[in-house]
Scaffold this motif. Structure first.
Motif, short mmCIF file in Angstrom:
data_model
loop_
_atom_site.label_atom_id
_atom_site.label_comp_id
_atom_site.label_asym_id
_atom_site.label_seq_id
_atom_site.Cartn_x
_atom_site.Cartn_y
_atom_site.Cartn_z
N UNK A 32 -5.88 -6.06 6.42
CA UNK A 32 -6.30 -5.12 5.40
C UNK A 32 -5.08 -4.27 5.02
N UNK A 33 -5.10 -3.72 3.83
CA UNK A 33 -3.95 -2.95 3.35
C UNK A 33 -4.37 -1.56 2.91
N UNK A 34 -3.40 -0.63 2.95
CA UNK A 34 -3.62 0.74 2.50
C UNK A 34 -2.37 1.21 1.76
N UNK A 35 -2.56 2.00 0.69
CA UNK A 35 -1.42 2.40 -0.13
C UNK A 35 -0.83 3.74 0.29
N UNK A 36 -1.50 4.47 1.17
CA UNK A 36 -0.94 5.71 1.70
C UNK A 36 -1.71 6.10 2.96
N UNK A 37 -1.36 7.24 3.55
CA UNK A 37 -1.96 7.65 4.81
C UNK A 37 -3.46 7.93 4.67
N UNK A 38 -3.86 8.58 3.59
CA UNK A 38 -5.29 8.89 3.38
C UNK A 38 -6.10 7.61 3.29
N UNK A 39 -5.57 6.65 2.54
CA UNK A 39 -6.23 5.35 2.43
C UNK A 39 -6.31 4.67 3.80
N UNK A 40 -5.25 4.81 4.59
CA UNK A 40 -5.22 4.20 5.93
C UNK A 40 -6.28 4.81 6.85
#
Length: 487
Positions: A32-40
């Motif tokens: 899975x991927x996240x574009x920033x810390x909040x998304x992570x």
């Protein structure tokens, strides 16, 4: 499969790394991927990744700050840092976080894949060890002893929030077929099989009630009888694994109660009593360690509904035979067995009589070929004792050598020889002691004790006097004495 979360605010870099890792064949990954810390934070919640690969330089919350927070909420996660800078401050913070690797851009893709494969192999080795511990508790005589599991073991093994256990009358090949059909309903399935029975440990992401699982099993198992332990959820994982053998016994009793011709209220009362009582006493009865009368006294002393006593004893005893002897009866045979005896049992005396008769149940239900096979197990156990009597040997050790459950070896050993395993071992050692003293009267008690498997002369002296009624020296001085004769 390794669950991997990729975090990078540069979309092209993020997708490029994702494509490389999806295309490789060295390690199985769920990415899975996240574009920033909040998304992570949002992606990691409820999914619990095994590994997070994160860039340091991200807007608002940098990668190291993100990992510091996530290390608190998912402490078992492994971290790999990716950075375009080799700055001391970054390195110091990374070391404090115990990151697994600190990679400089451009990332060496082959090295990263090897590193992920190593982390996955370490994880699989831990899961394999957990499976081994579970199997020992289920099949190697550890039925009534809790085993300790660490938080990491529990979370890696049962990583989804809901779990349950059921038992079914399936051979290993039948269990494999059932597992493939169940895979459409449950994300993770562990199977523990031996001969006629299989235990399934289910781990899944959607909350199901026990009755929901019964419906699924009725559809999947093609008429094979099964029993279910209560479904559990997240906070109960560690306790569930540590007491997996108790859940196994509850599933066995649930299976038997589900097919017996009694009211649902009586089944519920019996299930509750059995869960509190456990099968420990029933196992001790069929392995001749506890008298039938003593067991029945236990049942009557705790009975709030005496009319359920036969139902409880029948269920516990037959469940114990399944655990120990691996017998497998069709539902119709179990029902007939119950109906044959239920009317004859009217009080404590007749219940004890039924129980004494049932001590032959294990042998009566074996085919001639199975009886011959288990007789050969006893012969092999006796041969092992004859060769190793000088050593510290125990029932569990001999059972492992002849590949049977320790409790069942105890049962068939008593049936075949007329005495318990320990009595037989003692007889062998006493016979050897008599032979040694006769051949060399000058041997010291210490030497005889050691050569017969005893650590102290005083303990050997006590056992010898208990067996023969006289001391070793008194026995030697009487020429009319003879050693014990063993078949």
């Amino acid at each position: 499969m390794l669950k991997l979360l990729l975090v990078d605010d540069e979309y092209i870099v993020l997708k490029g790394l994702e494509i490389v890792l999806r295309d490789q064949k060295e390690v199985s990954l769920e990415i899975r991927t996240a574009i920033d810390a909040v998304d992570a934070y949002e992606k990691a919640e409820g999914w619990t990744p095994d590994v997070i690969i994160a860039d340091i330089n991200m807007p608002e919350i940098d990668g190291l700050t993100m990992l510091e927070r996530l290390s608190v909420t998912i402490p078992l996660c492994r971290f790999i840092i990716v950075s375009g800078y080799e700055e001391n401050e970054y390195l110091k913070r990374a070391l404090k976080l115990h990151v697994d690797d600190y990679l400089l851009k451009p990332v060496d893709k082959l090295y990263l894949i090897r590193r992920l494969k190593q982390i996955d192999e370490e994880k699989q080795a831990r899961i394999k060890n957990t499976l081994m511990k579970c199997r020992l508790m289920l099949f190697r005589g550890h039925f009534f002893h809790d085993s300790e599991f660490s938080g990491q073991e529990t979370e890696e093994f049962l990583y989804l929030p809901y779990f349950s256990l059921f038992v079914a009358g399936l051979s290993p090949s039948g269990a494999r077929e059932a597992k493939s059909r169940l895979a459409g309903y449950f994300e993770q399935i562990f199977v523990f099989s031996q001969n006629n029975w299989s235990i399934f440990l289910l781990n899944y992401s959607v909350k199901l009630q026990t009755e929901d699982i019964r419906v699924i099993l009725a559809h999947v198992l093609d008429g094979n009888i099964s029993g279910i332990a209560d479904t559990k959820q997240n906070g109960e994982k560690q306790a569930f694994l540590e007491q997996i053998a108790f859940h196994y016994q509850n599933a066995l009793c649930d299976m038997l109660l589900s097919i017996l011709p009694v009211s649902e209220a009586a089944k519920a009362r019996a299930a509750e009593r059995i869960a509190a009582h456990t099968l420990a006493s029933a196992v001790r009865v069929i392995t001749f360690e506890l008298s039938a009368a003593a067991y029945v006294n236990e049942i009557y002393a705790a009975a709030e509904a005496p009319e359920d006593n036969f139902l409880m004893v029948f269920t516990e005893t037959l469940s114990a035979y399944i655990m120990i002897a691996d017998i497998n009866l069709p539902a119709a045979s179990i029902q007939k067995l119950y109906q044959t005896h239920v009317k004859a049992v009217v009080n404590e005396r007749t219940l004890a009589a039924f129980l004494e008769k049932s001590q032959n149940l294990g042998n009566d239900l074996l085919t001639p070929a199975e009886q011959e096979a288990y007789s050969s197990k006893v012969d092999a156990a006796r041969a092992y004792i004859a060769e190793h009597y000088q050593e510290d040997i125990a029932l569990e050790q001999v059972a492992e050598f002849v590949s049977v459950n320790p409790s069942y070896l105890s049962y068939i050993f008593k049936k075949e020889t007329g005495i318990t395993f320990l009595q037989y071992l003692t007889n062998v050692r006493m016979q050897k002691a008599c032979q040694l003293m006769t051949a060399d009267p000058g041997l010291s008690l210490e030497e005889i004790a050691i050569r017969c498997g005893y650590h102290s002369a005083s303990y050997f002296h006590k056992i010898f006097r208990g067996k023969f009624g006289v001391s070793p020296r008194q026995w030697l001085q009487n020429p009319g004495n003879s050693p014990l004769l063993l078949d």
